[in-house]
Motif scaffolding. Structure first.
Motif, PDB file in Angstrom:
ATOM      1  N   ASP A  48      30.293  73.904  38.002  1.00 38.54           N
ATOM      2  CA  ASP A  48      30.053  73.557  36.904  1.00 38.54           C
ATOM      3  C   ASP A  48      28.597  73.312  36.658  1.00 38.54           C
ATOM      4  OD1 ASP A  48      32.569  73.290  36.291  1.00 38.54           O
ATOM      5  OD2 ASP A  48      32.960  71.065  36.839  1.00 38.54           O
ATOM      6  N   ALA A  49      27.586  72.937  37.571  1.00 37.35           N
ATOM      7  CA  ALA A  49      26.286  72.857  37.502  1.00 37.35           C
ATOM      8  C   ALA A  49      25.488  74.020  37.237  1.00 37.35           C
ATOM      9  CB  ALA A  49      25.744  72.198  38.936  1.00 37.35           C
ATOM     10  N   VAL A  50      26.201  75.357  37.996  1.00 35.91           N
ATOM     11  CA  VAL A  50      25.468  76.526  37.578  1.00 35.91           C
ATOM     12  C   VAL A  50      26.075  76.632  36.156  1.00 35.91           C
ATOM     13  CG1 VAL A  50      25.859  78.929  38.081  1.00 35.91           C
ATOM     14  CG2 VAL A  50      25.682  77.357  39.924  1.00 35.91           C
ATOM     15  N   ALA A  51      27.105  76.632  35.858  1.00 32.23           N
ATOM     16  CA  ALA A  51      27.248  76.862  34.230  1.00 32.23           C
ATOM     17  C   ALA A  51      26.398  76.081  33.561  1.00 32.23           C
ATOM     18  CB  ALA A  51      28.873  76.751  34.108  1.00 32.23           C
ATOM     19  N   LYS A  52      26.323  74.746  33.614  1.00 32.01           N
ATOM     20  CA  LYS A  52      25.410  74.137  32.802  1.00 32.01           C
ATOM     21  C   LYS A  52      24.160  74.659  32.565  1.00 32.01           C
ATOM     22  CE  LYS A  52      24.508  69.086  32.119  1.00 32.01           C
ATOM     23  NZ  LYS A  52      22.714  69.392  31.957  1.00 32.01           N
ATOM     24  N   VAL A  53      23.643  75.012  33.772  1.00 30.37           N
ATOM     25  CA  VAL A  53      22.095  75.620  33.544  1.00 30.37           C
ATOM     26  C   VAL A  53      22.019  76.697  32.787  1.00 30.37           C
ATOM     27  CG1 VAL A  53      20.269  76.478  34.800  1.00 30.37           C
ATOM     28  CG2 VAL A  53      21.461  74.595  35.856  1.00 30.37           C
ATOM     29  N   LEU A  54      22.970  77.584  33.014  1.00 24.76           N
ATOM     30  CA  LEU A  54      23.000  78.840  32.074  1.00 24.76           C
ATOM     31  C   LEU A  54      23.221  78.647  30.602  1.00 24.76           C
ATOM     32  CD1 LEU A  54      24.997  81.321  34.577  1.00 24.76           C
ATOM     33  CD2 LEU A  54      22.529  80.928  34.092  1.00 24.76           C
ATOM     34  N   THR A  55      24.151  77.416  30.367  1.00 21.77           N
ATOM     35  CA  THR A  55      24.468  77.261  28.998  1.00 21.77           C
ATOM     36  C   THR A  55      23.177  76.699  28.219  1.00 21.77           C
ATOM     37  OG1 THR A  55      26.778  76.931  29.512  1.00 21.77           O
ATOM     38  CG2 THR A  55      26.215  76.094  27.593  1.00 21.77           C
ATOM     39  N   GLU A  56      22.582  75.970  28.989  1.00 20.88           N
ATOM     40  CA  GLU A  56      21.418  75.366  28.295  1.00 20.88           C
ATOM     41  C   GLU A  56      20.359  76.465  27.857  1.00 20.88           C
ATOM     42  OE1 GLU A  56      20.065  72.612  31.419  1.00 20.88           O
ATOM     43  OE2 GLU A  56      21.526  71.062  30.681  1.00 20.88           O
ATOM     44  N   ARG A  57      20.136  77.341  28.753  1.00 23.71           N
ATOM     45  CA  ARG A  57      19.162  78.607  28.658  1.00 23.71           C
ATOM     46  C   ARG A  57      19.700  79.620  27.852  1.00 23.71           C
ATOM     47  NH1 ARG A  57      14.134  76.327  30.178  1.00 23.71           N
ATOM     48  NH2 ARG A  57      14.831  74.689  31.615  1.00 23.71           N
ATOM     49  N   LEU A  58      21.142  80.042  27.782  1.00 18.41           N
ATOM     50  CA  LEU A  58      21.401  81.392  27.307  1.00 18.41           C
ATOM     51  C   LEU A  58      22.350  81.173  26.335  1.00 18.41           C
ATOM     52  CD1 LEU A  58      21.322  83.539  30.718  1.00 18.41           C
ATOM     53  CD2 LEU A  58      19.529  83.364  28.786  1.00 18.41           C
ATOM     54  N   SER A  59      22.998  79.831  25.977  1.00 17.80           N
ATOM     55  CA  SER A  59      24.009  79.806  25.246  1.00 17.80           C
ATOM     56  C   SER A  59      23.823  80.541  23.749  1.00 17.80           C
ATOM     57  CB  SER A  59      24.502  78.338  24.889  1.00 17.80           C
ATOM     58  OG  SER A  59      25.519  77.998  23.959  1.00 17.80           O
ATOM     59  N   GLY A  60      24.901  81.220  23.163  1.00 17.43           N
ATOM     60  CA  GLY A  60      24.819  81.679  21.968  1.00 17.43           C
ATOM     61  C   GLY A  60      23.965  83.066  21.865  1.00 17.43           C
ATOM     62  N   GLN A  61      23.530  83.378  23.091  1.00 15.92           N
ATOM     63  CA  GLN A  61      22.751  84.740  22.801  1.00 15.92           C
ATOM     64  C   GLN A  61      23.772  85.974  23.611  1.00 15.92           C
ATOM     65  OE1 GLN A  61      19.002  84.849  25.228  1.00 15.92           O
ATOM     66  NE2 GLN A  61      18.820  82.272  24.807  1.00 15.92           N
ATOM     67  N   THR A  62      23.298  87.016  23.220  1.00 18.20           N
ATOM     68  CA  THR A  62      24.276  88.241  23.521  1.00 18.20           C
ATOM     69  C   THR A  62      23.313  88.671  24.749  1.00 18.20           C
ATOM     70  OG1 THR A  62      22.730  89.763  21.966  1.00 18.20           O
ATOM     71  CG2 THR A  62      25.198  88.968  21.303  1.00 18.20           C
ATOM     72  N   ALA A  63      23.407  87.857  25.693  1.00 21.84           N
ATOM     73  CA  ALA A  63      22.606  88.243  27.116  1.00 21.84           C
ATOM     74  C   ALA A  63      23.463  88.937  28.161  1.00 21.84           C
ATOM     75  CB  ALA A  63      22.180  86.763  27.584  1.00 21.84           C
ATOM     76  N   GLN A  64      22.858  89.831  28.882  1.00 25.61           N
ATOM     77  CA  GLN A  64      23.304  90.209  29.929  1.00 25.61           C
ATOM     78  C   GLN A  64      22.877  89.664  31.315  1.00 25.61           C
ATOM     79  OE1 GLN A  64      23.976  94.529  29.650  1.00 25.61           O
ATOM     80  NE2 GLN A  64      22.109  94.693  28.409  1.00 25.61           N
ATOM     81  N   VAL A  65      24.024  89.263  32.121  1.00 20.44           N
ATOM     82  CA  VAL A  65      23.647  88.397  33.105  1.00 20.44           C
ATOM     83  C   VAL A  65      24.443  88.811  34.396  1.00 20.44           C
ATOM     84  CG1 VAL A  65      24.205  85.950  34.065  1.00 20.44           C
ATOM     85  CG2 VAL A  65      23.649  86.231  31.574  1.00 20.44           C
ATOM     86  N   LEU A  66      23.683  88.854  35.227  1.00 18.07           N
ATOM     87  CA  LEU A  66      24.352  89.385  36.746  1.00 18.07           C
ATOM     88  C   LEU A  66      24.552  88.283  37.791  1.00 18.07           C
ATOM     89  CD1 LEU A  66      24.749  91.786  38.903  1.00 18.07           C
ATOM     90  CD2 LEU A  66      22.315  91.696  39.251  1.00 18.07           C
ATOM     91  N   ASP A  67      25.486  88.296  38.362  1.00 15.39           N
ATOM     92  CA  ASP A  67      25.701  87.597  39.563  1.00 15.39           C
ATOM     93  C   ASP A  67      25.699  88.444  41.164  1.00 15.39           C
ATOM     94  OD1 ASP A  67      26.620  85.524  41.460  1.00 15.39           O
ATOM     95  OD2 ASP A  67      28.845  85.237  40.500  1.00 15.39           O
ATOM     96  N   ILE A  68      24.729  88.061  41.648  1.00 15.03           N
ATOM     97  CA  ILE A  68      24.594  88.889  42.746  1.00 15.03           C
ATOM     98  C   ILE A  68      25.408  88.271  43.973  1.00 15.03           C
ATOM     99  CG2 ILE A  68      22.857  89.413  44.514  1.00 15.03           C
ATOM    100  CD1 ILE A  68      20.918  90.089  42.571  1.00 15.03           C
ATOM    101  N   GLY A  69      26.104  89.195  44.712  1.00 14.49           N
ATOM    102  CA  GLY A  69      26.673  88.659  45.750  1.00 14.49           C
ATOM    103  C   GLY A  69      27.830  87.921  45.213  1.00 14.49           C
ATOM    104  N   CYS A  70      28.458  88.398  44.236  1.00 12.64           N
ATOM    105  CA  CYS A  70      29.678  87.425  43.528  1.00 12.64           C
ATOM    106  C   CYS A  70      30.913  87.210  44.455  1.00 12.64           C
ATOM    107  CB  CYS A  70      29.705  87.975  42.171  1.00 12.64           C
ATOM    108  SG  CYS A  70      30.918  89.902  42.554  1.00 12.64           S
TER     109      CYS A  70
END
Length: 268
Positions: free
Chosen positions: A72-94
């Protein structure tokens, strides 16, 4: 599409169930939906990455929700920075996709990629989480075009720092998760004569500026079988004696600390 050919580094285009570059290299999509972009000459071993046993132990533990606060903490940081954007995001070592799936859930307009060197992990992830594009690939040679990603998440995973700088856009983000000082110290107490706290990761990523850092620490109360699964996920598993495994398996409950440091970096 930001994927590139791991052999000639030209852009990959998806055609039906295959990915092709202009040089004619072709990578077929597996029935589970992932694509293998790890050429044999870059594998390093016959089956690189975590074993099937370790992956199953991780899935059992994660499905029980003990690392949900971190998710949830990881999701919150990403939401605060990238929410609403047509972003491309990579999870390394997923791994098997536990964190990646949550990222896709909170960033519905983004394209989420999950990458791991372990084919078994990617197969497990792709079977369960269809909203994510998963690929087998090396974090040392990322199959992504220059400046094509808006964000990368690195949870414990090894990486090539020069590759991070290459693929993240100017203004894009790198989110790292590392062990906090007290992480799983109860395991250490059973293995080592003297318990040393995790040293803080003191490093800088070239081309990135640190913009945020937070600590996340909480106590977990585990069943014996869950403690065994957690131990299997850690580097401590190689040092644990048979008696420790037996004691954990027989325990009604086992309490230990989860302690993480989340650091957000921005591409300069």
């Amino acid at each position: 599409m930001s994927l590139i050919c791991p052999l000639c580094h030209q852009p990959l285009q998806q055609q039906a169930s295959s990915f092709r570059c202009d040089a004619g290299h072709q990578f077929d999509q597996a029935k589970e939906g992932y694509v293998n972009l790890l050429p044999v000459q870059y594998k390093g071993s016959r089956e690189p990455g975590d074993s099937a046993e370790m992956l199953l132990a991780r899935r059992v533990f994660l499905d029980a929700g003990h690392y949900q606060p971190l998710r949830d903490a990881v999701a919150k940081v990403l939401t605060e920075r990238l929410s609403g954007q047509t972003a491309q995001v990579l999870d390394i070592g997923c791994g098997e996709g536990y964190y990646t799936a949550k990222m896709a859930e909170v960033l519905p307009q983004a394209q989420l990629f999950g990458l791991d060197v372990a084919k078994a992990a990617i197969r497990m992830a792709a079977k369960r989480y269809r909203a994510v594009k998963f690929c087998v690939a090396s974090s040392q040679r990322l199959p992504f075009a220059d400046a094509s990603l808006d964000g990368i998440v690195r949870i414990y995973a090894p990486c090539n720092e020069a590759e991070l700088s290459r693929v993240v856009k100017v203004g894009g983000y790198l989110l790292t998760v590392t062990p906090g000082p007290h992480h799983l110290q109860q395991f250490k107490a059973r293995i080592y004569r003297e318990v040393q706290l995790h040293a803080a990761e003191e490093k800088a990523y070239e081309g990135f500026t640190q913009v945020e850092q937070q600590n996340l620490r909480y106590e977990m109360t585990l069943k014996g079988a869950e403690a065994v699964s957690l131990l299997q996920m850690t580097p401590f598993a190689w040092r644990a004696r048979e008696e420790m495994w037996q004691e954990l398996a027989a325990a009604d409950t086992f309490s230990c600390d989860a302690d993480f440091v989340l650091t957000l970096w921005q591409r300069a």
